[in-house]
Structures are given as C-alpha cells and as structure tokens.
Scaffold this motif. Structure first.
Motif, mmCIF file in Angstrom:
data_model
loop_
_atom_site.group_PDB
_atom_site.id
_atom_site.type_symbol
_atom_site.label_atom_id
_atom_site.label_comp_id
_atom_site.label_asym_id
_atom_site.label_seq_id
_atom_site.Cartn_x
_atom_site.Cartn_y
_atom_site.Cartn_z
ATOM 1 N N LYS A 75 -33.130 -15.866 77.808
ATOM 2 C CA LYS A 75 -33.574 -16.546 79.028
ATOM 3 C C LYS A 75 -35.089 -16.426 79.200
ATOM 4 O O LYS A 75 -35.701 -17.181 79.935
ATOM 5 N N LEU A 76 -35.694 -15.446 78.528
ATOM 6 C CA LEU A 76 -37.158 -15.303 78.569
ATOM 7 C C LEU A 76 -37.812 -16.041 77.399
ATOM 8 O O LEU A 76 -38.989 -15.846 77.109
ATOM 9 N N GLY A 77 -37.013 -16.830 76.705
ATOM 10 C CA GLY A 77 -37.547 -17.657 75.626
ATOM 11 C C GLY A 77 -37.585 -16.967 74.271
ATOM 12 O O GLY A 77 -38.170 -17.484 73.328
ATOM 13 N N THR A 105 -38.541 -16.539 85.096
ATOM 14 C CA THR A 105 -39.636 -15.633 84.711
ATOM 15 C C THR A 105 -39.982 -15.871 83.244
ATOM 16 O O THR A 105 -39.112 -15.894 82.404
ATOM 17 N N LYS A 106 -41.258 -16.049 82.951
ATOM 18 C CA LYS A 106 -41.604 -16.365 81.559
ATOM 19 C C LYS A 106 -42.755 -15.507 81.030
ATOM 20 O O LYS A 106 -43.223 -15.713 79.934
ATOM 21 N N HIS A 107 -43.243 -14.536 81.834
ATOM 22 C CA HIS A 107 -44.474 -13.866 81.414
ATOM 23 C C HIS A 107 -44.248 -12.580 80.611
ATOM 24 O O HIS A 107 -44.710 -11.517 80.950
ATOM 25 N N GLN A 285 -28.430 -14.763 82.881
ATOM 26 C CA GLN A 285 -29.714 -14.449 83.528
ATOM 27 C C GLN A 285 -29.796 -12.963 83.843
ATOM 28 O O GLN A 285 -30.873 -12.369 83.850
#
Ligand SMILES: Nc1nc2c(ncn2[C@@H]2O[C@H](COP(=O)(O)OP(=O)(O)OP(=O)(O)O)[C@@H](O)[C@H]2O)c(=O)[nH]1
Ligand SMILES: [Zn+2]
Length: 368
Positions: A75-77, A105-107, A285
């Motif tokens: 989910k965070l890529g 959230t992606k950071h 998630q």
C-alpha cells in the motif's frame, strides 16, 4: 522435557512465555525478542502511548525502526512481496502511525527487507489482536536498559504451536433459546492466549453418523446488533435453524472477530470501507492479509465432542479445507445465507470475487 522442582511452582513452558510476551505487548510495554545471534527490543505501535514511544526512541538513541508487513508495504508502493523495516529517526508517534495504517501515505524514503526476528514480532502482535506494526530496535543481549522487560526466545514461538490444539471442556449447561428450546452450551478453554470458546449443541445429534455443524466466527456488529453491513447475524440464526431442521447439530461459535484481526482492527477497516474500499483492501491498509482465522480450536472442540465426521453449513471453502486437513471427514457442504441488503451487497460480492466464497449474490437477490 523440563524437570520441575518439587519445591517450586514453575511456569516455564514455551506457551506461557509467549502468552506473557503477548500480554506485555497488549499493555503497551516493550519486550525483548531474541534468537541465537541477536536481540530485538519491540513495541506494538497499536498499543504504545506516544510518551512511551518517545522514551523508547531516546533510550535506543533514535535507532528505532518500524516493521510493516508486505501487505502494508504494497500500500506504500513497495511491491517486492516482503515484510519491510523503515528507519524512525526523528519520526514522531503520529507520523509513524500514518506510515503504519493511514491510507494514502506515500512518504517512505528508506526501507530494507525485514529479518525473521522482526517478522516474528508481528506474529506476536497478531496473537495479541493488535495491528502488525512494530517499533523495533536491535539491542545487546542482556541490555541493562531493558532488564525489567519480558524476554522471549524466538524458538519458544514455534515450540508453543502445539498448544493451539490443546483444549478442555470447562462447563456444559442447557440454555433455553427462544426459537429452539433448550440447547447445550459447551465452554472450552485452552489454545494460545485465547479466550474461552463456545459450542451450541442443538437437539441431540448422533455422533455415530456425520454430524451437521456450523463454524461461526464472532461478529459483534452483525450477530449481536443486527448490523446490515454483513450477513453474519442472519447466518447465525439461519445456521441454528438449519441444524435444528437437520435433526440436531453443533454450532461452534469461535472468538475470531474481524476474520481473526479483532474488533479494534475491524472497526478501523470499517472506517476505510466507508470511503469506498472493499473489505480485503481495507484490511490490507492495516497490514493484514485476506483472512487471519485459524481453526485448531474448532478441530479440538469437535474431537472433544467425539465428532469426527461432519456435514458443514458454510459458503467458505477455507473452513472445509481446515477441517479436512486436520483429519475431520467432511461428508457434505450445505449453503447458509442471509438477506442481501444495500449495505452488505458489496461485501458479499467481494467475498465471492476475492475470497472464493460459494455464494451466488444475484440468485439470492432474485429469490428475495
Ligand atoms: N476484517 C473484517 N472482518 C469482517 C468484516 N465483516 C465481517 N467480518 C468478520 O468476518 C467473519 C465472518 O464470519 P463467518 O460468517 O463465520 O464466516 P464466513 O467467512 O463468511 O463463512 P461462512 O459464513 O461460513 O460462509 C467474522 O469474524 C466477522 O467479524 C470486515 O469488513 N472486515
Ligand atoms: Zn458480520
């Protein structure tokens, strides 16, 4: 086998050690998880207070890291299909929580593949019904700063797995039910860090023949409060009805709220579903897989009731496979359904499409 002193009460078997560690994590305290080569100080992010998180960070000199499962990593890529660990230096409790379970959230700038010990810490969280997001820091073995913490050897985790099948009957008492008359409630105790489990015996099933059974996972919202978001309440009542009509049977009511993730995680996941996510993506998630239920308790309960051949009322192929794999002979499977509502239709279609449930939602709607 451990030799016990006749002059002391000793509780040193692996399962007790695991249960102690699980309780510590639930109360938001750190534990030390170790193997032959290293020691890991671990906190469950889901249970720790922000103040203790900060204290832990400063004790380990900001060398703490965040363990996340591969479901959350995706989910965070990060799509490398492994559990991961990300550094937490100067990351606040709030930011760590966002990384662990906030959608969108992606950071995540840096991460590495988690090791076996770190992944094992999440197994403990799952037994504690906490989110599998762990704050970890590698420390020295016998590190004085953690001397008051519970220490668990990784080997004890695997050594305790046989306890999952170990149950005993605590009580068996008839209860008058509005629709079915008296049914025996049989209470079982045992397993690994588990609450008591209940079997409801409707009528007088003949255990020399295949016994009609339903394995039902607890659903506070549906079973107890008639929530329209799932089909559980209907399945519970219709299941008991079908067992009575079959001439008697047993409903195993398992403490497996939220497909084994617990009510806290299930309600968090419901929050995500209100934003349009399906039931499986919402759990992912939070770091979970599609289904975390285990069926050792069900098998043990059947054996204690002298049942080894069954007809199962379920739409879920995993339940049938779990029984067969444990040596219970499944003679037949019968459907057990509930009403389709505008609130549960998407959930039911997701169970069919993504979890292989044997359910024809269109046929159910047409039949209503
Ligand atoms: N995590 C999660 N759990 C849910 C959700 N909706 C229902 N549940 C849980 O799903 C489980 C459903 O249990 P059951 O009805 O026994 O099982 P089933 O997998 O539908 O299989 P059968 O009813 O036997 O066909 C219960 O543990 C519920 O608490 C959801 O949206 N998220
Ligand atoms: Zn439900």
């Amino acid at each position: 086998m451990t030799e016990h002193s006749p002059f002391a009460l000793e509780f040193k078997d692996p399962s007790r050690e695991v249960e102690r560690a699980v309780a510590e994590l639930r109360f938001g305290r750190p534990i030390i998880l170790e193997d032959r080569s290293r020691a890991l100080a671990v906190l469950a992010l889901d249970a720790v207070s922000p103040a203790l998180y900060d204290q832990f960070a400063s004790v380990v000199g900001q060398k703490h890291e965040l363990f996340l499962t591969r479901n959350r990593a995706e989910k965070l890529g990060i799509t490398r299909a492994s559990d991961i660990v990300a550094p937490l230096r100067n990351v606040s409790f709030h930011q760590a929580s966002e990384l662990a379970y906030t959608p969108g959230t992606k950071h995540l700038s840096a991460w590495r593949k988690a090791n076996e010990l770190e992944s094992a810490s999440a197994e403990l969280a799952s037994t504690a019904l906490l989110l599998p997001a762990m704050v970890c820091a590698e420390v020295e073995r016998d590190d004085k700063r953690f001397s008051s913490c519970c220490t668990l050897d990784h080997a004890q985790l695997s050594a305790s797995s046989n306890v999952r099948q170990s149950f005993q009957i605590v009580a068996r008492t008839p209860v008058p039910l509005e629709t079915f008359g008296y049914a025996d409630f049989v209470v079982f105790r045992g397993g690994l860090a588990q609450k008591d489990q209940v079997a409801i015996v409707v009528g007088k099933p003949d255990v020399s023949k295949p016994v009609p059974i339903r394995i039902h996972s607890s659903c506070i919202t549906g079973d107890l409060c008639g929530s329209l978001k799932c089909d559980c309440g209907d399945q519970l009542r219709n299941g008991l009805d079908l067992l009575a009509k079959a001439g008697g049977g047993v409903l195993l009511y398992l403490d497996q709220e939220g497909r084994g993730t617990g009510i806290g995680a299930k309600m968090r996941a419901y929050g995500f579903q209100h934003r349009g996510m399906d039931t499986i993506d919402a759990d992912a998630q939070l770091g979970f897989g599609a289904d975390h239920r285990r069926y050792e308790a069900a098998v043990a309960m059947l054996k204690l009731l002298n049942i080894d051949e069954v007809i199962v009322y379920t739409n879920n192929p995993t339940k049938i496979a779990a029984l067969s794999d444990a040596g219970i002979l499944v003679h037949a499977r019968s459907a057990v359904t509930g009403r389709v509502t505008s609130e549960n239709e998407f959930y039911l279609r997701t169970k069919t499409a993504r979890a292989g449930h044997m359910l024809d939602v269109d046929a159910l709607i047409a039949a209503e």
